[in-house]
Motif scaffolding. Structure first.
Motif, short mmCIF file in Angstrom:
data_model
loop_
_atom_site.label_atom_id
_atom_site.label_comp_id
_atom_site.label_asym_id
_atom_site.label_seq_id
_atom_site.Cartn_x
_atom_site.Cartn_y
_atom_site.Cartn_z
N GLY A 92 0.82 -1.21 0.00
CA GLY A 92 0.00 0.00 0.00
C GLY A 92 0.86 1.26 0.00
N ALA A 93 0.20 2.37 -0.34
CA ALA A 93 0.88 3.66 -0.27
C ALA A 93 1.22 3.98 1.17
N THR A 94 0.42 3.48 2.10
CA THR A 94 0.66 3.79 3.51
C THR A 94 2.02 3.27 3.96
N TYR A 118 -3.69 14.31 4.64
CA TYR A 118 -4.17 12.94 4.90
C TYR A 118 -3.77 12.55 6.33
N TYR A 121 -0.20 11.26 7.78
CA TYR A 121 1.08 11.96 7.64
C TYR A 121 1.70 12.37 8.98
N ASN A 163 0.77 15.97 -1.56
CA ASN A 163 -0.33 15.11 -2.02
C ASN A 163 -1.03 15.78 -3.22
N ASN A 167 -6.39 14.92 -1.51
CA ASN A 167 -7.47 14.43 -0.67
C ASN A 167 -7.43 15.29 0.60
N ASP A 195 2.78 11.98 -2.70
CA ASP A 195 1.67 11.04 -2.56
C ASP A 195 0.73 11.26 -3.74
N VAL A 197 -1.42 8.98 -5.04
CA VAL A 197 -2.34 7.84 -5.14
C VAL A 197 -3.56 8.15 -6.00
N TRP A 198 -3.91 9.44 -6.12
CA TRP A 198 -5.11 9.80 -6.90
C TRP A 198 -4.79 10.16 -8.34
N SER A 226 -0.80 3.99 -5.81
CA SER A 226 -1.53 2.93 -5.11
C SER A 226 -2.43 2.18 -6.08
N LYS A 229 -6.23 2.45 -5.67
CA LYS A 229 -6.96 3.56 -6.29
C LYS A 229 -7.04 3.37 -7.80
N LYS A 237 -3.80 -3.68 -0.91
CA LYS A 237 -2.74 -2.78 -0.49
C LYS A 237 -1.49 -3.06 -1.31
N1 PMP Z 1 -2.63 8.76 0.64
C1 PMP Z 1 -3.81 9.33 0.39
C2 PMP Z 1 -3.88 10.79 0.06
C3 PMP Z 1 -4.97 8.55 0.42
O1 PMP Z 1 -6.14 9.12 0.18
C4 PMP Z 1 -4.86 7.17 0.74
C5 PMP Z 1 -6.04 6.27 0.86
N2 PMP Z 1 -7.15 6.61 0.30
C6 PMP Z 1 -3.61 6.63 0.98
C7 PMP Z 1 -2.50 7.46 0.93
C8 PMP Z 1 -3.42 5.19 1.34
O2 PMP Z 1 -3.30 4.38 0.23
P1 PMP Z 1 -3.17 2.78 0.40
O3 PMP Z 1 -4.54 2.27 0.64
O4 PMP Z 1 -2.57 2.31 -0.88
O5 PMP Z 1 -2.29 2.52 1.57
#
Ligand code: PMP
Ligand code: GLN
Length: 382
Positions: A92-94, A118, A121, A163, A167, A195, A197-198, A226, A229, A237
């Motif tokens: 995952g991005a997390t 987000y 962070y 980001n 988001n 970041d 992911v979007w 990610s 997404k 993930k």
């Molecule tokens: N960064 C942002 C800005 C997100 O909105 C999200 C999840 N929606 C994430 C990271 C986490 O992504 P992942 O589910 O791939 O861990």
């Protein structure tokens, strides 16, 4: 116990999803689509779990996924990435965000964070020993202001978390803002943890431009994507990390001690998915645009002030002065039985308290039911 976590509340996403269940509400809070996602990609994951390799995959990720990632970003964003030296797969991005902060920061280093931010962070920066320096983006444009950068950057700035698309705002930064931020990165010798992911959800305006693509910034960016997404499968993930070899060397060390690897069947399916034709990616944007327009029109008809949104799964509503977003969301989930997210949850200081985020990445019937409930609520009929 470590105070960063012992002092943390449960995230707003989990909290609102639990409230939505408890009140049998339509959940437009936590961002996840309510359709099953692309069947061919899910089928690939199933086949690969049945007949593929289910033991540890390589620490950096399956070569086929790393190659597919480099080819994908070349095709979609014009990036030239060496899949062996510059691409890594995370859980995952997390995990990618946590790993990047652990890998890049020494205790006492400063990290510039743009609010709204987000929720992961700040605790991750603090746990990695970083000192946050906040910059506020202002509604409705959410643009970067140079005076704010001047105040936030200094000799101790090591990193920025950037980001884009953003988001919860649903906005995307114009090239001008990327160039401005880039000048500060260079001036202060800092690295951007991007970041993105979007990236595939930009349904309005110019196509996504990664900060890394700007001249002089290639070696200063850690680009994070990610698959959750990209394929509307948020429970998958699978994070995609791209960075220049010098940065990647240290990022990979953090990853090897955090999760080491990511389920191989999901990696194989994501590799397949990234190679899908442009139609898939165009279709995703077209669906998001249609859902955005449906929810925006319905909310406006019910008397809500909808702010512009061009990406992500989200749009926001401005409640106007005197309303408190968290109290409003609490009443809305109990009385109207519709869940949303108070944008104040994306702030650590100088909170903005009059904006509420709705997820529009839902089937028409889900959006229509939410709108019906909100309309009745607004007219005092519930
Ligand atoms: N960064 C942002 C800005 C997100 O909105 C999200 C999840 N929606 C994430 C990271 C986490 O992504 P992942 O589910 O791939 O861990
Ligand atoms: N990123 C998702 C959102 O903004 C939530 C992810 C999560 O629940 N941790 O809604």
């Amino acid at each position: 116990m470590n105070s960063v976590f012992s002092d943390s509340a449960t995230t707003i996403f989990e909290t609102m999803s639990q409230l939505a269940k408890a009140h049998d509400a339509v959940n437009l809070g936590q961002g996840f689509p309510d359709d099953p996602g692309p069947e061919e990609v899910r089928r690939k994951a199933a086949e690969s779990a049945l007949s593929g390799w289910n033991q540890y995959p390589p620490m950096m990720g399956l070569p086929e996924l790393r190659q597919a990632t480099a080819a994908h970003y070349k095709r979609m964003q014009g990036l030239d990435l060496d899949w062996e030296k510059e691409v890594m797969v995370t859980s995952g991005a997390t995990e990618a965000l946590a790993g990047a902060l652990l890998a890049l920061l020494e205790p006492g280093d400063e990290v510039v964070l743009f609010q709204p931010m987000y929720d992961a962070y700040l605790p991750l920066v603090r746990r990695a020993g970083g000192i946050p320096r906040f910059v506020n983006l202002r509604a409705p444009g959410w643009r970067i202001n140079e005076e704010d950068l001047k105040r936030a950057f200094g000799p101790k700035t090591r990193a920025v978390i950037f980001n884009d698309p953003l988001n919860p705002a649903g906005s995307a930064f114009p090239r001008e803002d990327l160039e401005l931020l880039g000048r500060y990165l260079v001036r202060y010798g800092a690295v951007a943890i991007c970041d993105e992911v979007w990236e595939h959800t930009v349904f309005e305006g110019p196509a996504h431009l990664p900060l890394m693509a700007l001249p002089g910034l290639r070696g200063r960016c850690v680009k994070i994507g990610s698959a959750g997404k990209i394929f509307s499968l948020t429970g998958w993930k699978v994070g995609l990390v791209c960075a220049a070899p010098e940065l990647m060397k240290v990022l990979s060390k953090a990853h090897q001690y955090l999760t080491f690897s990511t389920p191989p069947n999901l990696q194989a399916a994501v590799a397949y998915g990234l190679s899908l034709g442009d139609d898939y990616f165009r279709g995703l944007k077209a669906r998001l645009r249609a859902s955005h327009d449906r929810l925006a029109a319905g909310l406006e008809a019910a008397g809500y002030k909808v702010l512009p949104s061009q990406a992500t799964y989200f749009l926001s509503v401005d409640l106007g002065p005197g309303e408190d977003d968290a109290a409003f969301c609490g009443r809305m989930v109990r009385e109207a039985r519709v869940a949303a997210i108070p944008v104040s949850a994306f702030y650590a200081e100088n909170h903005l308290r009059n904006i509420v985020r709705f997820c529009f990445a839902k089937k028409d019937a889900t959006l229509d039911e939410a709108l019906r409930r909100l309309d009745s609520w607004k007219r005092g009929k519930v």
